[in-house]
Design a protein around this motif. Structure first.
Motif, mmCIF file in Angstrom:
data_model
loop_
_atom_site.group_PDB
_atom_site.id
_atom_site.type_symbol
_atom_site.label_atom_id
_atom_site.label_comp_id
_atom_site.label_asym_id
_atom_site.label_seq_id
_atom_site.Cartn_x
_atom_site.Cartn_y
_atom_site.Cartn_z
ATOM 1 N N GLU A 155 59.419 20.847 31.730
ATOM 2 C CA GLU A 155 57.970 20.751 31.544
ATOM 3 C C GLU A 155 57.627 20.345 30.115
ATOM 4 O O GLU A 155 56.700 19.574 29.875
ATOM 5 C CB GLU A 155 57.355 22.113 31.876
ATOM 6 N N VAL A 159 55.177 16.816 26.889
ATOM 7 C CA VAL A 159 54.303 16.808 25.713
ATOM 8 C C VAL A 159 54.656 15.671 24.754
ATOM 9 O O VAL A 159 53.795 14.832 24.459
ATOM 10 C CB VAL A 159 54.349 18.178 25.013
ATOM 11 N N TYR A 162 53.924 12.350 26.379
ATOM 12 C CA TYR A 162 52.487 12.115 26.452
ATOM 13 C C TYR A 162 51.982 11.530 25.138
ATOM 14 O O TYR A 162 51.257 10.537 25.115
ATOM 15 C CB TYR A 162 51.775 13.431 26.760
ATOM 16 N N ARG A 174 45.774 5.484 27.016
ATOM 17 C CA ARG A 174 45.249 6.842 27.207
ATOM 18 C C ARG A 174 45.226 7.210 28.674
ATOM 19 O O ARG A 174 45.609 8.319 29.064
ATOM 20 C CB ARG A 174 43.839 6.936 26.642
ATOM 21 N N MET A 178 47.555 10.190 30.354
ATOM 22 C CA MET A 178 46.943 11.288 31.093
ATOM 23 C C MET A 178 47.474 11.353 32.519
ATOM 24 O O MET A 178 47.820 12.422 33.018
ATOM 25 C CB MET A 178 45.422 11.078 31.097
ATOM 26 N N PHE A 181 50.981 12.731 32.575
ATOM 27 C CA PHE A 181 51.037 14.171 32.319
ATOM 28 C C PHE A 181 50.606 14.957 33.553
ATOM 29 O O PHE A 181 51.292 15.883 34.003
ATOM 30 C CB PHE A 181 50.129 14.505 31.139
ATOM 31 N N LEU A 182 49.467 14.559 34.115
ATOM 32 C CA LEU A 182 48.916 15.354 35.214
ATOM 33 C C LEU A 182 49.771 15.244 36.473
ATOM 34 O O LEU A 182 50.005 16.230 37.157
ATOM 35 C CB LEU A 182 47.478 14.923 35.502
ATOM 36 N N MET A 185 52.939 17.226 35.945
ATOM 37 C CA MET A 185 52.675 18.656 35.858
ATOM 38 C C MET A 185 52.325 19.220 37.226
ATOM 39 O O MET A 185 52.718 20.340 37.565
ATOM 40 C CB MET A 185 51.536 18.905 34.869
ATOM 41 N N THR B 391 45.634 21.060 18.642
ATOM 42 C CA THR B 391 46.471 20.589 19.742
ATOM 43 C C THR B 391 47.402 21.704 20.214
ATOM 44 O O THR B 391 47.555 21.942 21.419
ATOM 45 C CB THR B 391 47.310 19.387 19.276
ATOM 46 N N LEU B 395 47.287 23.146 23.915
ATOM 47 C CA LEU B 395 48.460 23.024 24.783
ATOM 48 C C LEU B 395 48.935 24.403 25.217
ATOM 49 O O LEU B 395 49.381 24.593 26.348
ATOM 50 C CB LEU B 395 49.578 22.266 24.065
ATOM 51 N N ALA B 398 46.936 25.452 27.952
ATOM 52 C CA ALA B 398 47.311 24.732 29.169
ATOM 53 C C ALA B 398 48.610 25.293 29.753
ATOM 54 O O ALA B 398 48.958 24.981 30.883
ATOM 55 C CB ALA B 398 47.476 23.251 28.877
ATOM 56 N N VAL B 400 51.805 25.097 28.217
ATOM 57 C CA VAL B 400 52.965 24.250 27.951
ATOM 58 C C VAL B 400 54.127 25.123 27.449
ATOM 59 O O VAL B 400 53.904 26.033 26.661
ATOM 60 C CB VAL B 400 52.583 23.179 26.916
ATOM 61 N N VAL B 433 47.026 22.647 36.116
ATOM 62 C CA VAL B 433 47.088 21.187 35.968
ATOM 63 C C VAL B 433 45.699 20.632 35.665
ATOM 64 O O VAL B 433 45.526 19.803 34.766
ATOM 65 C CB VAL B 433 47.662 20.535 37.244
ATOM 66 N N ALA B 436 44.702 21.456 32.260
ATOM 67 C CA ALA B 436 45.417 20.614 31.292
ATOM 68 C C ALA B 436 44.633 19.339 31.042
ATOM 69 O O ALA B 436 44.566 18.847 29.916
ATOM 70 C CB ALA B 436 46.810 20.280 31.808
ATOM 71 N N PHE B 437 44.012 18.816 32.096
ATOM 72 C CA PHE B 437 43.184 17.616 31.931
ATOM 73 C C PHE B 437 42.071 17.878 30.923
ATOM 74 O O PHE B 437 41.802 17.051 30.049
ATOM 75 C CB PHE B 437 42.607 17.212 33.293
ATOM 76 N N LEU B 440 43.518 18.140 27.424
ATOM 77 C CA LEU B 440 43.995 16.843 26.951
ATOM 78 C C LEU B 440 42.841 15.907 26.609
ATOM 79 O O LEU B 440 42.986 15.017 25.775
ATOM 80 C CB LEU B 440 44.905 16.201 28.001
ATOM 81 N N ARG B 441 41.691 16.115 27.256
ATOM 82 C CA ARG B 441 40.538 15.294 26.872
ATOM 83 C C ARG B 441 40.177 15.542 25.415
ATOM 84 O O ARG B 441 39.873 14.618 24.664
ATOM 85 C CB ARG B 441 39.328 15.654 27.747
ATOM 86 N N VAL B 443 42.235 16.686 23.133
ATOM 87 C CA VAL B 443 43.342 16.169 22.322
ATOM 88 C C VAL B 443 43.225 14.660 22.182
ATOM 89 O O VAL B 443 43.346 14.107 21.080
ATOM 90 C CB VAL B 443 44.689 16.559 22.966
ATOM 91 N N LEU B 444 42.940 13.985 23.295
ATOM 92 C CA LEU B 444 42.823 12.525 23.251
ATOM 93 C C LEU B 444 41.711 12.097 22.314
ATOM 94 O O LEU B 444 41.852 11.145 21.555
ATOM 95 C CB LEU B 444 42.525 11.985 24.653
ATOM 96 N N TYR B 447 42.826 12.170 18.782
ATOM 97 C CA TYR B 447 43.775 11.139 18.390
ATOM 98 C C TYR B 447 43.231 9.730 18.623
ATOM 99 O O TYR B 447 43.934 8.753 18.397
ATOM 100 C CB TYR B 447 45.116 11.342 19.107
ATOM 101 N N ALA B 448 41.981 9.647 19.069
ATOM 102 C CA ALA B 448 41.371 8.333 19.239
ATOM 103 C C ALA B 448 40.864 7.843 17.890
ATOM 104 O O ALA B 448 40.546 8.639 17.014
ATOM 105 C CB ALA B 448 40.215 8.433 20.231
#
Lengths: 534, 501
Positions: A155, A159, A162, A174, A178, A181-182, A185, B391, B395, B398, B400, B433, B436-437, B440-441, B443-444, B447-448
């Motif tokens: 698992e 990370v 990703y 992006r 995503m 990952f999903l 997972m 992050t 995580l 989530a 991890v 899961v 996690a989405f 990650l939104r 996190v994204l 990093y954008a």
């Protein structure tokens, strides 16, 4: 012969903890790289190279140290075992056998090459940190013998991957990251519940809670421990987790996106070792733990594998994007691995294992080459190329050779693996093998067609005057191609280590179920010898 | 002559040591309020009250530690006429509350200075609220549970509305107060019904009564249990009693939100565990399905509603609802494994959520306003360390691996599977899961690439020493609990076994 119970059978490693070192070394490298200031990128690179090179050195030592004569079902070498996470009964339990040996070696080989190929990457610090974390985690997947430790690494791998895709990928990265990952997972969710269920069913049967696979496998596979239907459900739970990772046919949609958008090193690692975590999981846990379910449900997996082989190949042929083409070809290649595995014959499993290694070499090299091309042309559209044979002959020669290796031309490693897998499948599942064979032809179609469009003819426009491969670029591809060629002519060193493991696995399945592989398949070594002798 | 019928009131001997941790906190809070009242003009009151608060927390922690030591040596016991339990369980919850309180206070310092609120009352209120939570952890009588509930809530109502300049904060305070009082009333009604059914409010007494008596008609008892669950479910923000959570979490000052999320959850879950798993084990058949439903609903609402949010505080608020769902998975297993898994989860959650809100508080800047996902765009480029830490906390939430969040989730899923609830474990893993989405939104976004022009005009973010310490402790804790969780896992297990009966 070998149905020995657990710990007593394998000699615990008292000396240098080689396997722990293989996992921990990259993690240490990541921490060191993290501590180097951002404005010293060259220093960070040095840390990356030294760490991956040292890990590779350890892996070579492991290959040399591996005792071919010592084998047997669940007989692991260089075993290390320590208590971890007190209450849960989780153990830091590592070991290596013929199934995992070459995956470890492949992993150790691909990372330094991947780093070398991405020497111009932006923000090298975070890139190298993620790469090193990824290497350590993949090592953990292939070496862990405790189911929870296996799952932790299985698992955790998501990370760094990703971030590598999302941070250094192409335009649509992006979304791809995503999705990757999903999807995986979600697959792991089933796997986790499966793992927990096996362990607690074992506990409910009156034993101490453990996630030790060398205890759970003999117990779960023994007749009468689990109800038939239970073991089928558990097999399916594990299978979903692994099938997403491979990816097997209906679960594959994340792969083309992830592969296409990932940076070169990411694609190399993803195709080279991460996809194999799924097939490895089948061989290491699913089949040995639930042999009856594996025998009963083999047709389902065979059908999916054959669909993957043909569908992957046909879709690959239609791709306008060279990288996407290779991504789909991975689905086909991994289909051969699953075909060989669930043929449940010695040759099939050996062939699957061999293909896992070979695919890592050839597809890794193909992704590296596509990356180099895209660095030069800033596109991966096959239609945009043409006449590259004349403008960059060295590149073209290497690409075509690698394409042949990937197709499975005799003389390259791809042939040995796929031939054995098909042979193994032919013995028990004749018609699946027949249909799958078309995949070999289709592979020639999609790759040769792409080669034809991109390399032949007269170079025009931007295809003229491209710089040919640099020494650094050659250094990344040539080792992979050379190994593929070497193993194509001389597969003995690999088969000698892989074959006993497959025989032991089949012997275990035969001991625990009514399944018997055809007598002719028992001549595994002889077949291997005929192939190897050429 | 009229006979003397007045019987002397028996005052129970007070075991001061049993409530020493609470007294230490309470004394510190009172001292702060008094100092504030007496030295109104002095500018050093704020600093002084921080010192007093630190002293109070350290003393309280020391007493808690001594209690743990004694409980392990001599076993758990009840004190003050059975009103208070001194056992491993209370020690564990107290530890979580104290950790959350310390971290929340550390991140409050920068917040208060930035907003020019340097008010000693704020600190005193937080200490008082924590006192209520600590009482709740050791409450062994429904009346004491209710008292604790009120002590902790009153202070929180005020804290939520503390940012007088922002209407959202006022709204949060009022909303929390209205709904909170309502839920307290429901809880109190439940206590009354339980008393009616069993003739006692003592948890031990109730358990004893139920084990010796078979109620022919247990309707009153069941309704009472349901009402208790509503009251406590409200405090842990479990769906469908979660309606207040997004608004209050969003409106309250960010450090208060952090404290509320971490500590209130721990205390209220402590009460749920003690009341349901500890007191009504014989009625498991009746309350387990209810908790099962709450768990599934919380997971569904918390994860799915979080997906459509664009405000980070609201996202974390919804995710806090889903975390209540995960803890409920452990609770409803009604086993010692489930209980210790829930305890461990609460411990890890406190670190994860305070850490996350600490960064949210820094990013919010003066005015505590910048919470939209767009405000996080490009954070990694400008503030790599902050972004990296957030992050990590996201995580971890989530689930991890190699973070405490994974071990926590593994624990509750293992408890569900051990109890034969495969479906619930699967629902939980799949909810992870979806969540996690959500994480990650964020996190994204970090990093954008950022809108550079807009960023130029902004001052760089500053992390003060206190927040830095809090962030370091939380991050180190989250990683340590992921890599070497043995110590806290054993603590949680021992705490479960050492339950006062």
């Amino acid at each position: 012969m070998v149905h020995v119970l657990a710990a007593s059978s394998h000699a615990t490693n008292q000396g240098f903890p080689l396997l722990t070192a293989l996992i921990v070394l990259p993690f240490i490298g990541a921490v060191v790289a993290l501590l180097v200031p951002v404005r010293r990128p060259e220093l960070i690179r040095v840390v990356g190279y030294i760490t991956t090179a040292a890990t590779f050195g350890f892996a070579v030592y492991l290959l040399a140290d591996f005792n071919t004569a010592q084998h047997g079902f669940q007989h692991y070498q260089l075993v290390e075992r320590h208590r971890w996470m007190g209450e849960f009964g989780v153990q830091w339990f590592l070991g290596v056998d013929g199934i995992s040996l070459f995956m470890v070696a492949l992993n150790a080989l691909l990372f330094p090459l991947g780093l070398l190929a991405s020497s111009k990457v932006e923000q090298p610090k975070s890139f190298i940190v993620w790469m090193l974390l990824l290497e350590g985690a993949v090592m953990g997947v292939f070496l862990a013998l405790d189911l929870i430790v296996f799952f932790i690494f299985f698992e955790f791998v998501l990370v760094p991957m990703y971030f590598i895709i999302a941070g250094w990928g192409y335009d649509n990265r992006r979304y791809a990251a995503m999705k990757f990952f999903l999807y995986t997972m979600a697959g792991s969710a089933f796997l986790l519940v499966g793992i927990l269920s096996v362990a607690f069913l074992y506990q409910r049967a009156g034993h101490a809670l453990t996630f030790d696979s060398t205890v759970l496998v003999p117990w779960a596979s023994a007749h009468g421990s689990l109800a038939v239907i239970t073991s089928k459900w558990l097999f399916l739970a594990f299978a979903v987790g692994f099938a997403v990772k491979i990816p097997l046919f209906p679960f594959h949609t994340w792969l083309p996106d992830a592969h296409t958008q990932a940076p070169t090193a990411g694609s190399v690692v993803l195709a080279g070792v991460m996809l194999k975590m799924g097939t490895y999981g089948f061989l290491r846990f699913s089949v040995p733990m639930f042999p009856q379910a594996a025998v009963d449900l083999a047709p389902v997996l065979l059908v999916l594998a054959v669909i993957g082989i043909t569908y992957g190949a046909i879709v690959a042929a239609m791709q306008p994007d060279l990288k996407r083409l290779i991504a789909y070809s991975s689905i086909a290649h991994l289909g051969f691995v699953v075909l060989g595995t669930f043929a449940l014959t010695t040759q099939g499993i050996s062939g699957g294992l061999f293909t896992m290694l070979s695919h890592g070499l050839t597809t890794g090299a193909l992704f590296l080459l596509v990356g180099m091309l895209s660095d030069r042309r800033h596109t991966r559209e096959i239609a945009a190329f043409g006449g590259l044979w004349k403008s960059i002959p060295v590149f073209a020669g290497l690409f075509i050779a690698t394409a042949f290796a990937s197709i499975g031309l005799p003389g390259f490693s791809g042939f040995v693996g796929e031939f054995l897998a098909l042979l193994g499948a032919f013995l028990t599942s004749r018609w699946y093998a027949v249909v799958a064979t078309t995949g070999v032809i289709l592979a020639a179609v999609y790759l040769l067609w792409a080669v034809q469009r991109a390399f032949t003819g007269e170079p025009e426009g931007e295809n003229v005057g491209l710089p040919d491969l640099s020494l650094r670029e050659l250094a990344t591809v040539v080792p992979l191609l050379a190994l593929s060629l070497f193993l194509g002519f001389h597969p003995r060193p690999v088969l000698d280590r892989v074959d006993p493991a497959s025989r032991d696995l089949i012997a275990h399945v035969e001991q625990t179920t009514k399944y018997r592989q055809p007598a002719v398949a028992n001549n595994g070594p002889k077949v291997a010898a005929t192939v190897g002798g050429k | 002559m009229i006979a003397q019928v007045v019987t002397p009131i028996h005052t129970p001997p007070i075991d001061w040591f049993a409530i020493a941790p609470e007294i230490a906190l309470f004394a510190a809070a009172v001292a702060i309020v008094l100092t504030r009242a007496l030295a109104r003009r002095s500018k050093r009151v704020f600093e002084a009250s921080l010192v007093v608060a630190a002293a109070g927390i350290v003393t309280s922690g020391a007493f808690t530690y001594v209690q743990w030591h004694l409980v392990r040596r001599d076993g758990p016991y009840q004190a003050i006429a059975g009103m208070v339990a001194v056992d491993g369980f209370s020690v564990f919850i107290r530890t979580v509350v104290l950790i959350s309180l310390s971290l929340a206070l550390l991140i409050s310092v920068a917040y208060l200075q930035r907003e020019r609120f340097e008010a000693a009352e704020y600190i005193a209120l937080m200490m008082l609220s924590a006192t209520g939570m600590m009482v709740m952890a050791s409450a062994n009588d429904l009346v004491v549970v209710f008292l604790a509930l009120e002590i902790l809530s009153m202070a929180l109502y005020v804290l939520s509305a503390f940012d007088r300049r922002r209407a959202e904060s006022q709204e949060a305070g009022l909303k929390y107060f209205l709904l909170g009082s309502f839920s307290s009333a429901v809880f109190l009604y439940g206590v009354a019904l339980i008393y009616g059914a069993t003739g006692t409010t003592s948890l031990v007494g109730i358990a004893r009564f139920l084990s010796t008596t078979t109620l022919l008609d247990n309707g009153v008892l069941l309704v009472g249990m349901a009402l208790l669950l509503v009251g406590l479910g409200f405090k842990v923000a479990a769906a469908p009693f979660h309606m207040w959570t997004p608004d209050v979490y969003q409106g309250a000052p960010t450090p208060v939100t952090a404290f509320m999320a971490a500590a209130t959850k721990a205390a209220a879950f402590g009460a749920i565990l003690r009341v349901f798993v500890g007191t009504f084990p014989l009625y498991r058949v009746d309350w387990r399905p209810a908790l099962f439903g709450l768990a599934v609903l919380s997971l569904a609402v918390g994860t799915i509603a979080a997906v459509v949010q664009s405000d980070v505080k609201r996202m974390l608020a919804y995710s806090s609802i889903s975390h209540a769902g995960y803890v409920l998975i452990g609770v409803q297993a009604a086993t010692s494994r489930g209980t210790s898994a829930a305890l461990f989860y609460l411990f890890v959650y406190a670190l994860m959520i305070v850490g996350a809100f600490a960064i949210v508080s820094v990013v919010a800047r003066r005015g505590d306003q910048n919470h939209s996902l767009d405000d996080y765009r490009g954070l990694a480029r400008r503030e790599p360390i902050l972004a990296g830490l957030l992050t990590l906390f996201l995580l971890a939430q989530a689930g991890v691996p190699l973070t405490g969040g994974f071990v926590a989730k593994l624990g509750v899923f293992a408890a569900a599977v051990a109890a034969g609830q495969y479906a619930l474990a699967l629902i939980g893993t799949l909810a992870a899961v979806i969540s996690a989405f959500v994480y990650l939104r964020i996190v994204l976004a970090m990093y954008a690439p950022a809108d550079e022009a807009a960023e130029e005009t902004r001052a760089p973010l500053r992390i003060d020493v206190a927040s830095g310490v809090a962030l370091f402790v939380a991050a180190a804790g989250v990683i340590a609990l992921g890599v070497l969780p043995g110590l806290v896992l054993d603590f949680a297990r021992d705490a479960t076994l050492l339950l006062a009966k």
